[in-house]
Design a protein around this motif. Structure first.
Motif, PDB file in Angstrom:
ATOM      1  N   GLY A 258     122.043  60.927  77.552  1.00  0.00           N
ATOM      2  CA  GLY A 258     121.916  60.039  78.690  1.00  0.00           C
ATOM      3  C   GLY A 258     120.693  60.322  79.541  1.00  0.00           C
ATOM      4  O   GLY A 258     119.848  61.174  79.222  1.00  0.00           O
ATOM      5  N   ILE A 259     120.626  59.604  80.675  1.00  0.00           N
ATOM      6  CA  ILE A 259     119.441  59.709  81.534  1.00  0.00           C
ATOM      7  C   ILE A 259     119.790  60.118  82.960  1.00  0.00           C
ATOM      8  O   ILE A 259     118.916  60.105  83.832  1.00  0.00           O
ATOM      9  N   THR A 260     121.032  60.492  83.209  1.00  0.00           N
ATOM     10  CA  THR A 260     121.430  60.934  84.545  1.00  0.00           C
ATOM     11  C   THR A 260     121.651  62.442  84.524  1.00  0.00           C
ATOM     12  O   THR A 260     122.587  62.922  83.880  1.00  0.00           O
ATOM     13  N   HIS A 261     120.790  63.172  85.216  1.00  0.00           N
ATOM     14  CA  HIS A 261     120.849  64.630  85.183  1.00  0.00           C
ATOM     15  C   HIS A 261     120.552  65.201  86.564  1.00  0.00           C
ATOM     16  O   HIS A 261     119.959  64.543  87.418  1.00  0.00           O
TER      17      HIS A 261
ATOM     18  N   SER B 246     121.453  58.481  73.249  1.00  0.00           N
ATOM     19  CA  SER B 246     122.614  57.624  73.545  1.00  0.00           C
ATOM     20  C   SER B 246     122.324  56.577  74.609  1.00  0.00           C
ATOM     21  O   SER B 246     123.253  55.971  75.149  1.00  0.00           O
ATOM     22  N   TYR B 247     121.069  56.371  74.913  1.00  0.00           N
ATOM     23  CA  TYR B 247     120.688  55.435  75.977  1.00  0.00           C
ATOM     24  C   TYR B 247     119.273  54.951  75.678  1.00  0.00           C
ATOM     25  O   TYR B 247     118.426  55.733  75.232  1.00  0.00           O
ATOM     26  N   HIS B 248     119.021  53.672  75.943  1.00  0.00           N
ATOM     27  CA  HIS B 248     117.669  53.149  75.743  1.00  0.00           C
ATOM     28  C   HIS B 248     117.105  52.680  77.069  1.00  0.00           C
ATOM     29  O   HIS B 248     117.676  51.801  77.723  1.00  0.00           O
TER      30      HIS B 248
ATOM     31  N   GLY C 178     118.133  55.718  71.541  1.00  0.00           N
ATOM     32  CA  GLY C 178     119.521  55.322  71.715  1.00  0.00           C
ATOM     33  C   GLY C 178     119.704  53.828  71.622  1.00  0.00           C
ATOM     34  O   GLY C 178     118.785  53.084  71.276  1.00  0.00           O
ATOM     35  N   TYR C 179     120.908  53.404  71.962  1.00  0.00           N
ATOM     36  CA  TYR C 179     121.268  52.007  71.840  1.00  0.00           C
ATOM     37  C   TYR C 179     121.434  51.389  73.219  1.00  0.00           C
ATOM     38  O   TYR C 179     121.508  52.079  74.237  1.00  0.00           O
TER      39      TYR C 179
END
Length: 338
Positions: free
Chosen positions: A131-134, A153-155, A165-166
């Motif tokens: 993901g992109i939230t950290h 897991s993230y685009h 990711g998707y």
């Protein structure tokens, strides 16, 4: 102990002395064999066999300045979707002569930061994150170390790290569109915790009940078989009846299926059911689970190629979009819209 057991483990210098070459030549044979003349390489390999030399990762790191491993930070190991991703990631990293070390973050940003620091301390040459939230501290660590890092897991092409990711919004849109096309208007949506999970939030944003004239009821639970069972119990106890259940993961959908069967609710005759992920078990449940296939294995392979290329060339890779698609099995049925 025998004399052989008392002998110390052979090292690079022992191999070099036996083969009559330099330590640097032995190191090249181990790390870049094509760069060594065949006759010299054969002498070194013969000495390695005779001395039963096994390269030490620590010694190799000291000699080459390379640890040749990538760290992967995943929110849980208790989910087949991550097992499939990690298997593909590790397999493809081996093609680049890189190893994989996995750390479980328990979906906790603070733990993720500490695990990342540990991986960096022991010499990770790159990182894979979900993901992109950290936590900002993780971004700071990656920036300070100039560490090649891929977010999966993230685009999101605009994200400051390359994403592989998707489109999570597209995944739920595919699922809702299918159920609506089957005539379902009253739909229960079962999802995991929204906190610290941008993938779940994106899947939520992909639902357009207005466009499908649908009424949605939401049930948040833990992403586990037990969570799906609990959500199914809550759905059955809710005052408003639904004709279909959409789960944001196949793990949840299988838990829902088990609980419905335990309560003598027939799928799809009494309730339709759909998941997202396309786990291996989903093809073998009864009935087979209709789901949205997420190309998780391809994501693992693509992430491995991306981070390995970045490590070797120091060139940042481009983001990669992987497209989900529907897999139709027997768990939903068409209904006449009420």
């Amino acid at each position: 102990m025998t004399d052989d057991q008392n002998k110390k483990r052979a090292n690079l210098r022992d191999v070099a002395k036996s083969a009559g070459v330099s330590v640097a030549t032995v190191s090249r044979v181990l790390n870049a064999p094509d760069a060594v003349r065949p006759k010299t390489r054969e002498k070194v390999e013969s000495a390695i066999r005779t001395l039963r030399f096994v390269p030490s990762a620590a010694a190799r790191a000291i000699n080459s300045g390379r640890t040749r491993f990538v760290g992967a930070l995943v929110p849980t190991l208790d989910n087949a979707i991550f097992a499939r991703f990690l298997a593909a990631l590790e397999h493809k990293l081996l093609d680049h002569r890189l190893s994989l070390v996995v750390a479980n973050t328990y979906n906790d940003p603070a733990i993720e930061v500490e695990k990342a620091k540990t991986l960096v301390d022991v010499g990770a040459e790159g990182l894979i994150v979900s993901g992109i939230t950290h936590d900002p501290a993780l971004d700071d660590l990656i920036e300070r170390c100039q560490l090649p890092t891929i977010a999966t897991s993230y685009h999101d092409p605009s994200y400051h790290l390359p994403t592989v990711g998707y489109d999570n919004m597209a995944a739920t849109a595919l699922a809702l569109d299918y159920l609506a096309g089957q005539g379902h208007r009253d739909i229960a949506v079962v999802h995991g915790p929204l906190a610290n999970n941008d993938r779940t939030r994106a899947r939520m944003a992909g639902l357009d009940p207005v466009g499908h004239a649908a009424q949605l009821q939401f049930f948040e639970t833990e992403i586990a078989i037990l969570g799906g069972c609990r959500a199914a119990s809550a759905i059955l106890a809710a005052p408003r009846r639904v004709s279909a259940i959409l789960c944001f993961s196949d793990v949840l959908a299988l838990g829902v299926l088990f609980e419905l069967q335990r309560n003598a609710v027939r799928v799809p005759d009494d309730l339709s059911l759909m998941g997202i992920d396309d786990l291996a078990a989903s093809a073998h449940s009864e009935p087979g689970l209709t789901t949205v296939h997420l190309p998780v294995s391809r994501m693992g392979e693509t992430s491995a190629n991306a981070v390995a290329g970045w490590i070797e060339t120091q060139e940042r890779p481009a983001p990669v979009l992987l497209v989900p698609d529907r897999v139709i099995r027997g768990s939903p049925r068409a209904v006449e819209p009420g």
